[in-house]
Design an enzyme around this catalytic site. Sequence first.
Site: not given
Ligand code: PMP
Length: 371
Positions: A102, A178, A202
Amino acid sequence: MNDYRTPNFSAGPATLPTAVLQKAQQEMLNWQNKGVSVMEISHRSSDYIAVAEQAEQDLRDLMEIPDNYKVLFLQGGATLQFSAIPLNLLQGTADYLDTGAWSSKAFKEAQRYEKLGLGKINLVSSSENNGYTSVSDISTWNLSENADYFHYCANETVHGVQIFDVPNLENDTPIIADMSSCILSQKIDVSKFGMIYAGAQKNIGPAGLVIVIIREDLLGKASEWCPNLLKYQTQAQANSMSNTPATYSWYLSGLVFAWLKEQGGLDAIAKQNHYKAKLLYNTIDNSSLYSNCVDARYRSIMNVPFFLNNDKDLSSAVNQEFLRQADKEGLLFLKGHRMLGGMRASIYNAVEVEWVEKLVEFMQDFEKTKA
Ligand code: PMP
């Protein structure tokens, strides 16, 4: 344990507290005795605004968010923040730490704005070369002087790498984290951050919402190229209602915050989270079948990836059999992320202790059949 709720280890959208779903169910057709659902009313009505404000207040209470921070309830998921951050804050140089899938995506997205000429995107360190199993020592990071911000991912959902201590940059560069997969899992000191953001699906609520907690002095710096809807200042001035917000997700997140308060807040839930994680890691470490290769200092308490016989190939016989049997036992969504392979158990706040106990019992029994 609720008989009709199946242990669900999904990484997201993830399980929600049963009590929250029951309340939402009760209120679905006849919310506050109005004969309508909360998702059928205007976001500008005083009834809805009361819901929105209560949710924000409960989040502020839970996380002890200082008054000089705005809390925004936005759309586009955490991914849109990968763009919104440089569009709002990049003027000179921004520093990025790469510790997994991520933070790597956030870095790559930010590089697009470097190409657009907004500023420079500097990679301070990457753990790609150790397979994202650890985090390099801060003394080795290539930090910029006077960066606009420093970005990192506090919990890598795919690789199961969690950074528990806020990096001590020894300067006043705003730190942006994040926290999509670790927000509300334990207490943090919000005042150490310039901004925190988290996709909801989550530990917060259903998908469709991203929460941004931003220090007020970081508002109003957006590039002229930043779409209005992505401007933090515009959204802060409009109380996150520049356009129609995700009203139902916001309402449901409010129910989750109220539930968390009832559980005793973040210290109580953190104790439970550490207990659940320990159960799983102990089972893995005491086994010759399972393994987790993340440096013990950075093992996530929310997402636990593991391999059987170090076999990452999901189509292999042992992995297929594990998943088939787990499914039969009613242990759902243990398949690892396609990028990493193997297995992953996500054990967010709403994952019940009994579910994890059932999982480790299953893992031990399964191992015996392989001996
Ligand atoms: N950052 C992290 C740490 C994630 O786990 C996720 C989704 N699993 C995201 C960003 C992306 O999130 P979204 O699908 O809400 O755009």
